[in-house]
Design a protein around this motif. Sequence first.
Motif, PDB file in Angstrom:
ATOM      1  N   GLY A 118      -3.531  -2.293  -6.950  1.00 53.42           N
ATOM      2  CA  GLY A 118      -4.646  -1.417  -6.609  1.00 53.42           C
ATOM      3  C   GLY A 118      -5.229  -1.723  -5.243  1.00 53.42           C
ATOM      4  O   GLY A 118      -5.583  -0.811  -4.492  1.00 53.42           O
ATOM      5  N   GLN A 119      -5.329  -3.007  -4.913  1.00 54.16           N
ATOM      6  CA  GLN A 119      -5.836  -3.393  -3.606  1.00 54.16           C
ATOM      7  C   GLN A 119      -4.924  -2.871  -2.487  1.00 54.16           C
ATOM      8  O   GLN A 119      -5.397  -2.373  -1.461  1.00 54.16           O
ATOM      9  CB  GLN A 119      -5.957  -4.914  -3.515  1.00 54.16           C
ATOM     10  N   VAL A 120      -3.619  -2.997  -2.685  1.00 52.65           N
ATOM     11  CA  VAL A 120      -2.685  -2.530  -1.658  1.00 52.65           C
ATOM     12  C   VAL A 120      -2.732  -1.009  -1.546  1.00 52.65           C
ATOM     13  O   VAL A 120      -2.733  -0.455  -0.442  1.00 52.65           O
ATOM     14  CB  VAL A 120      -1.255  -3.023  -1.957  1.00 52.65           C
ATOM     15  N   HIS A 121      -2.782  -0.320  -2.682  1.00 50.40           N
ATOM     16  CA  HIS A 121      -2.898   1.142  -2.640  1.00 50.40           C
ATOM     17  C   HIS A 121      -4.122   1.564  -1.828  1.00 50.40           C
ATOM     18  O   HIS A 121      -4.051   2.463  -0.976  1.00 50.40           O
ATOM     19  CB  HIS A 121      -3.028   1.703  -4.061  1.00 50.40           C
ATOM     20  N   GLY A 122      -5.259   0.927  -2.104  1.00 56.16           N
ATOM     21  CA  GLY A 122      -6.476   1.288  -1.395  1.00 56.16           C
ATOM     22  C   GLY A 122      -6.382   1.013   0.093  1.00 56.16           C
ATOM     23  O   GLY A 122      -6.817   1.822   0.920  1.00 56.16           O
ATOM     24  N   GLY A 123      -5.797  -0.127   0.452  1.00 56.55           N
ATOM     25  CA  GLY A 123      -5.636  -0.457   1.863  1.00 56.55           C
ATOM     26  C   GLY A 123      -4.715   0.510   2.580  1.00 56.55           C
ATOM     27  O   GLY A 123      -4.970   0.912   3.725  1.00 56.55           O
ATOM     28  N   ILE A 124      -3.630   0.889   1.923  1.00 57.89           N
ATOM     29  CA  ILE A 124      -2.700   1.850   2.532  1.00 57.89           C
ATOM     30  C   ILE A 124      -3.399   3.188   2.754  1.00 57.89           C
ATOM     31  O   ILE A 124      -3.235   3.835   3.795  1.00 57.89           O
ATOM     32  CB  ILE A 124      -1.447   2.017   1.654  1.00 57.89           C
ATOM     33  N   ALA A 125      -4.205   3.607   1.776  1.00 58.50           N
ATOM     34  CA  ALA A 125      -4.939   4.873   1.932  1.00 58.50           C
ATOM     35  C   ALA A 125      -5.855   4.816   3.146  1.00 58.50           C
ATOM     36  O   ALA A 125      -5.943   5.784   3.921  1.00 58.50           O
ATOM     37  CB  ALA A 125      -5.743   5.163   0.671  1.00 58.50           C
TER      38      ALA A 125
END
Length: 792
Positions: free
Chosen positions: A677-684
Amino acid sequence: MPKDHGIGASTKRREDVRFLTGAGNYTDDINVHGQAYVHFLRSDVAHGRITNIDTAAAAAMPGVVRIFTGADFEGVGGLPCGWQVTDKHGEVMKEPPHPVLAQGKVRHVGEPIAAVVADTLQQARDAADAIDLDIEELPAVVNMKAALEEGATKVHDDLSDNLCYDWGFVEENKGAVEEAIANAAHVTTLELVNNRLVANPMEPRVAVGDFNRATGDSTLYTTSQNPHVIRLLMGAFVLGIPEHKLRVVAPDVGGGFGTKIFHYAEEAFCTFAAKACNRAVKWTSTRSEAFMSDAHGRDHVTKIELALDADNNFTAVRTETYANMGAYLSTFAPSVPTWLHGTLMAGNYKTPNIYVNVKAVFTNTVPVDAYRGAGRPEATYQLERVIDKAARELGVDPVELRRQNFITEFPYATPVAVEYDTGDYHATMDKMLELIDRDGFAARRAESEKKGKLRGLGINCFIEACGIAPSNLVGQLGARAGLYESATVRVNATGGLVVMTGSHSHGQGHETAFPQVISEMIGIPEDQVEIVHGDTANTPMGMGTYGSRSIAVGGSAMVRAAEKIIAKTKKIAAHLLEAAEADIELKDGQFSVAGTDKSVAWGDVCLAAYVPHNYPLEDIEPGLEETAFYDPSNFTYPAGAYACEVEVDPETGVTTIEKFVSADDFGNVVNPMIVEGQVHGGIAQGIGQALLENCVYDENGQLLSASYMDYAMPRADDLPEMAAYTVDHSCQTPCTHNPLGVKGCGEAGAIGSPPTVINAILDALNSGGHKVDHIDMPASPSRVWAAINNAS
């Protein structure tokens, strides 16, 4: 089989129950009996001299409690800067005063000039409108290079110019870098902009000040990532309140992304006004205020040169960056383009010669400070963009160019003064290529071309430095605070325990991940572990959460405190079992004597500690509570390889992200679901910067992107479908210097994605025969269309 508890298990986030059911407790949910409300009268010009401010009529309006101006804060300290940079000439940076309310001049649109405290918010707003204010507008300076020209308008009259500092790093490398560039077989040069961003967390900033006349205690409730630091800065340097008389509480925080690290004028004002009015005072930012009062991020203009020898080995990197500080120095602003940026210019590569020059500039704009990644995204963007350009100029595979220059032996001391302890960049590259299916890309490109679209594949490799440390080193670099972390573990008589941590959660899942660590260590269920944070009255002094430090630094402090608890309970268990302490083992919540069937449960040992009828009193005192402070010996160094496939419509310039993969090395992973989830948010957020977001001022210092009508935040349809995201963290090289072997994951996506997306767009354009070397972020449809139509 996947684990169902402890370290490595994808335990569902326990805090989400209250967040998703509306039971969270945010600062705006806090209301103190009898509180008043404050509205700030803010400057609508970027630069001007306050010639008159008459509050008499406004003060007589219904409900008005008191009106404050800069005159009320004479003798009160200004907002402090928490990091002092020394430039390449050995001179300390220029550090102009930053008043709570403007005094004499205004220096950016949105600067607070007066504050109206009233019974209701509407009454405060009405009275603010009635203040008679005259400002003699002065020329504004917005462009950083123009700000340094001779005769340029000065943001601060008492400074010689608008240069905050001229930083060279490492200065001793400069000659060798110049020589390497002069003798290079090939030099690639790129000039680029790292666009200014507004963080825009879901929850705007809020401050509630309260004062207890009976005790003389002040309390501030605030949306902060580090309440102890706010207490230190505001108490000691602004308002002069002893720490034992000042409590700072940061309850649930709805996102921060760096912008809630800093000490802001509104926090100091509400605390000051509560005492002055003998009444609680509350301020809740509107979204419009947030755009012109929250610290902005990025805003660098850079020239980077990459030198290569005849065999395409990197021999030198040289950069020159102009970094916007805005009108004042925010809390950690000077460190972002220097120690958080220059030290990462080696990237994943064994470049022997590196020199970084940074000119920090004052302008008539909102102050700029750390935003998710803070310096690391800027370094990665420069390096990975210039490597891709070099590959095109040399006609070589960008993957292989990176591979041949990878660092492969660890520990590795870079030319920019940091030492990577561990990593495997070939492994993350291999995993990324597997996940993106590079071998099948040609076929996918052909399918896109049949539809009249241009398809591009962009890649990126990056490294970041997390858990900034150690304190003695950062102190030498200019930090005005320690960067340790703390934890107190209090075990109850029945075996449950409470961890009071100096870290703070604003979306990272601490209340879930921290208990997983304790559960793994002791063998008790995770629901028997409670996490307490965010209140200086009941947590040990800590530095808060930013820079992906929570688990690496805060978690390590918790481990050290828990180890002290375990050591003590083993002594008690040894006494109860009539065995030698060295023979006691703890597993699955049971103490046992090695090689026997003798055991005693965790809960029974804890009870014995509080009911010490059968207890080794001659050796240890009753009770089970321990505190630890953890000061890391080094940064942690997460690394990754990202790939992005885009389709570009050459008729409209519209870019669509078709596929995005990330292969990260975060060391040991506590909760894979939270990491994903952290990586998804950062990529967004990185995609937002690459394609959409841009904070823009006109030549007069007016903010043109002052609302969501003009500032393009990414929406769901701007991002790939979830099926098109692949997040992998199977390439794990554990950190060698913290007890958990963790590295941090919160910023990786925002660091790795911007250059990946831009590299993909350029690959698409060049595949269509359009020779485009560069496009600045955000790569909006108009910019992409213009690049296509202006290409040779």
